[in-house]
Design a protein around this motif. Structure first.
Motif, mmCIF file in Angstrom:
data_model
loop_
_atom_site.group_PDB
_atom_site.id
_atom_site.type_symbol
_atom_site.label_atom_id
_atom_site.label_comp_id
_atom_site.label_asym_id
_atom_site.label_seq_id
_atom_site.Cartn_x
_atom_site.Cartn_y
_atom_site.Cartn_z
ATOM 1 N N LEU A 1 6.837 17.061 -3.340
ATOM 2 C CA LEU A 1 6.932 15.716 -2.770
ATOM 3 C C LEU A 1 7.158 14.676 -3.864
ATOM 4 N N GLY A 2 6.416 14.830 -4.955
ATOM 5 C CA GLY A 2 6.534 13.907 -6.079
ATOM 6 C C GLY A 2 7.937 13.900 -6.651
ATOM 7 N N ARG A 3 8.523 15.122 -6.809
ATOM 8 C CA ARG A 3 9.884 15.202 -7.370
ATOM 9 C C ARG A 3 10.887 14.547 -6.427
ATOM 10 N N LEU A 4 10.747 14.817 -5.119
ATOM 11 C CA LEU A 4 11.675 14.236 -4.140
ATOM 12 C C LEU A 4 11.598 12.711 -4.146
ATOM 13 N N LEU A 5 10.362 12.189 -4.191
ATOM 14 C CA LEU A 5 10.189 10.735 -4.098
ATOM 15 C C LEU A 5 10.539 10.021 -5.400
ATOM 16 N N SER A 6 10.788 10.789 -6.468
ATOM 17 C CA SER A 6 11.237 10.178 -7.718
ATOM 18 C C SER A 6 12.711 9.789 -7.647
ATOM 19 N N VAL A 7 13.418 10.307 -6.663
ATOM 20 C CA VAL A 7 14.824 9.897 -6.459
ATOM 21 C C VAL A 7 14.784 8.475 -5.867
ATOM 22 N N PRO A 8 15.369 7.479 -6.579
ATOM 23 C CA PRO A 8 15.190 6.079 -6.155
ATOM 24 C C PRO A 8 15.487 5.825 -4.678
ATOM 25 N N ALA A 9 16.572 6.407 -4.141
ATOM 26 C CA ALA A 9 16.925 6.131 -2.731
ATOM 27 C C ALA A 9 15.853 6.699 -1.794
ATOM 28 N N LEU A 10 15.342 7.889 -2.131
ATOM 29 C CA LEU A 10 14.299 8.492 -1.285
ATOM 30 C C LEU A 10 12.996 7.706 -1.392
ATOM 31 N N ARG A 11 12.714 7.197 -2.604
ATOM 32 C CA ARG A 11 11.498 6.386 -2.789
ATOM 33 C C ARG A 11 11.563 5.132 -1.906
ATOM 34 N N ARG A 12 12.722 4.439 -1.977
ATOM 35 C CA ARG A 12 12.874 3.212 -1.169
ATOM 36 C C ARG A 12 12.689 3.521 0.303
ATOM 37 N N LEU A 13 13.310 4.630 0.750
ATOM 38 C CA LEU A 13 13.225 5.028 2.159
ATOM 39 C C LEU A 13 11.769 5.326 2.548
ATOM 40 N N ALA A 14 11.083 6.070 1.666
ATOM 41 C CA ALA A 14 9.702 6.457 1.970
ATOM 42 C C ALA A 14 8.787 5.226 2.028
ATOM 43 N N VAL A 15 8.949 4.312 1.052
ATOM 44 C CA VAL A 15 8.100 3.105 1.036
ATOM 45 C C VAL A 15 8.377 2.280 2.286
ATOM 46 N N ASP A 16 9.668 2.174 2.632
ATOM 47 C CA ASP A 16 10.049 1.394 3.808
ATOM 48 C C ASP A 16 9.448 1.997 5.084
ATOM 49 N N LEU B 1 0.841 -1.206 0.000
ATOM 50 C CA LEU B 1 0.000 0.000 0.000
ATOM 51 C C LEU B 1 0.872 1.250 0.000
ATOM 52 N N ALA B 2 1.976 1.197 0.761
ATOM 53 C CA ALA B 2 2.902 2.339 0.806
ATOM 54 C C ALA B 2 3.440 2.630 -0.591
ATOM 55 N N ALA B 3 3.798 1.572 -1.337
ATOM 56 C CA ALA B 3 4.330 1.758 -2.692
ATOM 57 C C ALA B 3 3.263 2.385 -3.595
ATOM 58 N N SER B 4 2.001 1.959 -3.436
ATOM 59 C CA SER B 4 0.924 2.532 -4.263
ATOM 60 C C SER B 4 0.778 4.024 -3.982
ATOM 61 N N MET B 5 0.870 4.410 -2.693
ATOM 62 C CA MET B 5 0.718 5.820 -2.336
ATOM 63 C C MET B 5 1.860 6.656 -2.908
ATOM 64 N N VAL B 6 3.072 6.110 -2.818
ATOM 65 C CA VAL B 6 4.238 6.840 -3.339
ATOM 66 C C VAL B 6 4.154 6.952 -4.868
ATOM 67 N N ASP B 7 3.663 5.881 -5.521
ATOM 68 C CA ASP B 7 3.526 5.913 -6.989
ATOM 69 C C ASP B 7 2.590 7.025 -7.437
ATOM 70 N N VAL B 8 1.505 7.253 -6.678
ATOM 71 C CA VAL B 8 0.565 8.329 -7.027
ATOM 72 C C VAL B 8 1.296 9.674 -6.993
ATOM 73 N N LEU B 9 2.129 9.865 -5.974
ATOM 74 C CA LEU B 9 2.849 11.137 -5.831
ATOM 75 C C LEU B 9 3.892 11.324 -6.931
ATOM 76 N N THR B 10 4.610 10.238 -7.280
ATOM 77 C CA THR B 10 5.693 10.389 -8.260
ATOM 78 C C THR B 10 5.151 10.512 -9.692
ATOM 79 N N THR B 11 3.996 9.894 -9.958
ATOM 80 C CA THR B 11 3.434 9.985 -11.321
ATOM 81 C C THR B 11 2.911 11.389 -11.586
ATOM 82 N N GLY B 12 2.406 12.068 -10.543
ATOM 83 C CA GLY B 12 1.848 13.418 -10.734
ATOM 84 C C GLY B 12 0.462 13.340 -11.339
#
Ligand SMILES: NC(=O)c1ccc[n+]([C@@H]2O[C@H](COP(=O)([O-])OP(=O)(O)OC[C@H]3O[C@@H](n4cnc5c(N)ncnc54)[C@H](OP(=O)(O)O)[C@@H]3O)[C@@H](O)[C@H]2O)c1
Length: 379
Positions: free
Chosen positions: A278-293, A196-207
């Motif tokens: 937020l979307g731009r920040l979470l598009s950075v792979p390391a930040l995305r992994r951290l946020a999903v985790d 679910l966390a990954a789905s939420m982050v995907d919404v933010l990164t897709t814009g």
């Protein structure tokens, strides 16, 4: 009636592809059977007498989840830790249908769906734009392989796609379609979970996205915030999002202009203003992994669903000024999702469904929403 168009003929467990015959066994594999959607789907399929095989990372957790879902204590389970390893097992054993509930669908769906081909079928509950487009892109491959792939088999996609399909039935392609999805879901106590966390982050990164003149164009995530008044007298806020619902509404209607909103997108002005950053920040792979985790580990308290009903809504307008509006009323969005996935899976296991890659109503008809407890309110 469910299942429009040509129902594919099944001959025992032999499936015809364009080039050859392919054998599958009679098993239905549920990837992520310990998760919330997976448990619900496993229980429903077991109750319908299908041969269900839980697939996931921990044998102990799967045996426990299987027992909770009504599977016998000695039921087969498949242990695998990634989409790639699961794909290897599918290729080796050839189950008839694979239900993917492990999430991160943009990455996992093509890997698992391809392993089901030729001859086997695939179902998931993706509702983000990238994942739904990615699976639909396998259409020609699936036709050649004699496999049916269904993405978006849940509240997200079907609740709006089904209303659009109903409103467009027997009419020419409309000019403009607007869809809104506002689910109502009871929260289980526990951690939010990585899927679910990954789905939420995907919404933010897709814009944001919308269709203009038939083309998918960028728009602002959280555009057009609105308060929707539901037919039962309740109301909720929603705002613009790039979603699987957007793609499905465009495909099923053929409209040149399509927008989609969701009740999951924040509508508070400050949060909306922060969404692009937020979307731009979470598009950075390391930040995305951290946020999903981190998000996946967040502990949540049990809570009843906020409203009695989940609602899918569509407004369809034609160039001559004709306008039709409709709603799909459902109960808990999670229960609806598990019901839709179970129904799609059972139909595919019975050999019903056209080869290709589809959203649920396109594959099996808008009335798929009805056995899941959905009720149409159309003008
Ligand atoms: N379309 C819709 O309306 C709709 C509705 C609800 C949910 N969804 C989506 O459906 C997905 C599942 O949601 P959920 O709430 O059921 O999530 P969840 O409770 O977190 O369940 C995820 C499942 O996937 C398994 N899994 C995760 N990573 C795995 C890996 N690398 N290998 C094997 N198994 C793995 C987990 O197993 P472990 O036990 O090992 O952790 C768990 O069984 C999410 O993406 C969610 O956004 C869509």
């Amino acid at each position: 009636m469910l299942v429009p168009g040509a129902a594919r003929k099944r001959q025992g467990d032999i499936h015809m592809t364009e080039t050859s015959e392919v054998r599958t066994n009679d098993e239905v594999w549920v990837v992520g059977a310990t998760g919330r959607v997976g448990r619900g789907v496993t229980a429903r399929l077991a109750a319908r007498g299908l041969t269900v095989v839980p697939v996931g990372r921990s044998r102990e957790r799967m045996v426990a989840a299987g027992a909770g879902a009504g599977l016998p204590g000695d039921a087969k389970v498949v242990v695998a830790h990634s989409a790639e390893r699961i794909a290897e097992e599918i290729v080796r054993e050839r189950p008839r249908v694979v239900v993917n509930t492990m999430g991160a669908f943009a990455a996992t769906a093509p890997v698992i769906a391809r392993a089901c081909m030729p001859g086997g079928h695939y179902v998931d509950q993706a509702s983000d734009l990238v994942a739904v487009q990615g699976l639909l892109a396998l259409h020609d491959e699936a036709v050649r392989a004699g496999s049916t792939l269904v993405t978006g088999a849940g509240f997200g996609v079907l609740a709006t796609e089904a209303v659009v399909a109903k409103l467009c039935e027997g009419r020419p392609a409309p000019h403009r379609v607007l869809v809104d999805a506002v689910g109502s879901v009871a929260v289980e106590a526990g951690v939010l979970g990585a899927a679910l966390a990954a789905s939420m982050v995907d919404v933010l990164t897709t814009g944001g996205r919308r269709y203009e003149n038939g083309r998918l164009v960028t728009s602002r995530l959280g555009a057009d915030p609105q308060r929707l008044a539901f037919p039962d007298g309740e109301s909720a806020k929603s705002a613009g999002v790039a979603s699987g619902e957007l793609v499905a509404a465009h495909t099923v209607s053929g409209a040149a202009f399509v927008t989609a909103t969701s009740g999951l997108v924040p509508t508070a002005p400050l949060l909306r203003a922060l969404l692009p950053l937020l979307g731009r920040l979470l598009s950075v792979p390391a930040l995305r992994r951290l946020a999903v985790d981190r998000l996946g580990q967040v502990r949540i308290k049990a809570a009843p669903r906020p409203r009695k009903h989940s609602w899918g809504h569509a407004v369809v307008e034609w160039a001559d000024g004709t306008r039709h509006e409709g709603w799909l009323r459902a109960g808990d969005g999670m229960d609806f999702t598990a019901d839709v996935t179970a129904t799609v899976t059972e139909l595919l296991a019975r050999g019903v469904g056209r080869p290709g890659s589809w959203t649920p109503a396109a594959a099996l008809g808008a009335d798929l929403a009805t056995p899941a407890g959905g009720a149409f309110i159309l003008d």
